[in-house]
Design a protein around this motif. Structure first.
Motif, PDB file in Angstrom:
ATOM      1  N   ASN A  62       0.784  -1.291   0.154  1.00 51.90           N
ATOM      2  CA  ASN A  62       0.261  -0.356  -0.114  1.00 51.90           C
ATOM      3  C   ASN A  62       1.020   0.999   0.638  1.00 51.90           C
ATOM      4  N   ARG A 120       1.165  10.024  -0.844  1.00 52.10           N
ATOM      5  CA  ARG A 120       0.481   9.361  -1.375  1.00 52.10           C
ATOM      6  C   ARG A 120       1.931   9.191  -3.072  1.00 52.10           C
ATOM      7  N   THR A 165      -2.706   3.899 -13.007  1.00 54.28           N
ATOM      8  CA  THR A 165      -3.384   3.698 -11.727  1.00 54.28           C
ATOM      9  C   THR A 165      -2.986   5.317 -11.263  1.00 54.28           C
ATOM     10  N   THR A 168      -6.112   6.536 -11.473  1.00 54.39           N
ATOM     11  CA  THR A 168      -7.130   6.027 -11.118  1.00 54.39           C
ATOM     12  C   THR A 168      -7.133   5.333  -9.710  1.00 54.39           C
ATOM     13  N   GLN A 169      -6.185   5.573  -8.761  1.00 50.79           N
ATOM     14  CA  GLN A 169      -5.464   6.035  -7.501  1.00 50.79           C
ATOM     15  C   GLN A 169      -4.780   6.732  -7.045  1.00 50.79           C
ATOM     16  N   ASP A 170      -4.994   8.163  -7.845  1.00 47.58           N
ATOM     17  CA  ASP A 170      -4.180   9.623  -7.200  1.00 47.58           C
ATOM     18  C   ASP A 170      -3.050   9.324  -6.313  1.00 47.58           C
TER      19      ASP A 170
END
Length: 287
Positions: A62, A120, A165, A168-170
């Motif tokens: 993650n 992130r 990615t 779609t997943q910031d």
């Protein structure tokens, strides 16, 4: 097998000799001090990774686990007396994916990266790092993206997945476009993968420049002391509307702006000092 009494005496003498030699080498040999410091640097990171693995494993693989690694690594600069100064952090886009590109001088880049790493955001690293013991596993759990640079087809495929990615997943990614460490105080020509990635995803590029380490670190001279490093975050470079045909010009534009800033912050008394005056230094770099 038991050691006879004389063997214990020999071992004790060897231990005392070692305890005497290590401080002597530390204070009398800059080269020995360099190797000791680098050995501890790498060993400490591997040890911290061992501590981080069970904590990160709770989430599994993650990108949020990168916060844990960052928290555990931030103190290393204090152990080595390195002051990291960050400027321009307000240039990070607040709420969208982007591609960070940074110059690559040595494994010490980790210190500057951890100081400024946005949320992130994960690095794109060579696949060999995956097999670097506890550090490789910790990186995998933190979402680090591994690429086999020797297999171009696989690298292109991974980059395409990363582009999806990002959207779609910031997620933000950190790339060293030089492709390898550069100890010569300038910047190698940029590989274009990071720029193709940004154009494909139509996301901004955020250049980050770390000043020269030459006033406190030099692999060739086996020198590692305390010092300062400035990390400069530059304004985002938009890619909306650009196509793959625009990538070469985009890469050259970003490299030129980064090299200009590198020269500036490496000669202002906070990064490179008199190194720019040496033959082969930044002042002799060519685009």
């Amino acid at each position: 097998m038991e050691l006879w009494p004389g063997a214990w005496t020999v071992l004790l003498l060897l231990l005392l000799l070692l305890l005497f030699l290590l401080p002597t080498l530390w204070f009398c040999s800059p080269s020995a001090k360099y190797f000791f410091k680098m050995a501890f640097y790498n060993g400490w990171i591997l040890f911290l990774a061992v501590l981080a693995i069970p904590v990160c494993a709770v989430r599994g693989r993650n990108v949020e686990n990168m916060k844990i690694l960052r928290l555990m690594l931030l103190h290393i600069k204090y152990l080595y007396g390195i002051r990291v100064e960050v400027r321009g952090a307000h240039h990070f886009p607040p709420s969208q994916p982007y591609v960070v590109v940074s110059n690559h001088q040595s494994s010490l880049d980790l210190l500057g990266m951890m100081e400024v790493l946005p949320g992130r955001c994960v690095p794109i690293a060579k696949r060999e790092l995956l097999w670097a013991g506890s550090a490789g596993l910790a990186c995998w759990l933190a979402g680090v993206i591994f690429i086999d640079r020797k297999r171009t087809g696989d690298a292109i495929s991974v980059m395409s997945e990363v582009a999806q990615t990002l959207l779609t997943q910031d997620v933000r990614v950190w790339v060293f476009p030089e492709g390898t460490r550069n100890h010569n105080g300038s910047m190698l020509p940029f590989k274009r993968g990071a720029f193709h990635l940004a154009v494909q995803a139509q996301v901004p590029i955020v250049p980050i420049v770390m000043s020269s380490y030459q006033d406190f670190y030099c692999k060739k001279e086996r020198r590692f002391t305390s010092g300062r490093c400035q990390v400069r975050v530059l304004p985002p470079v938009p890619t909306e509307g650009l196509t793959p045909d625009d990538v070469p010009a985009l890469a050259d534009k970003v490299r030129h702006s980064m090299l200009t800033i590198f020269r500036e912050i490496s000669s202002d008394g906070r990064g490179g000092g008199d190194y720019l005056k040496k033959p082969g230094g930044v002042g002799e770099a060519r685009l």
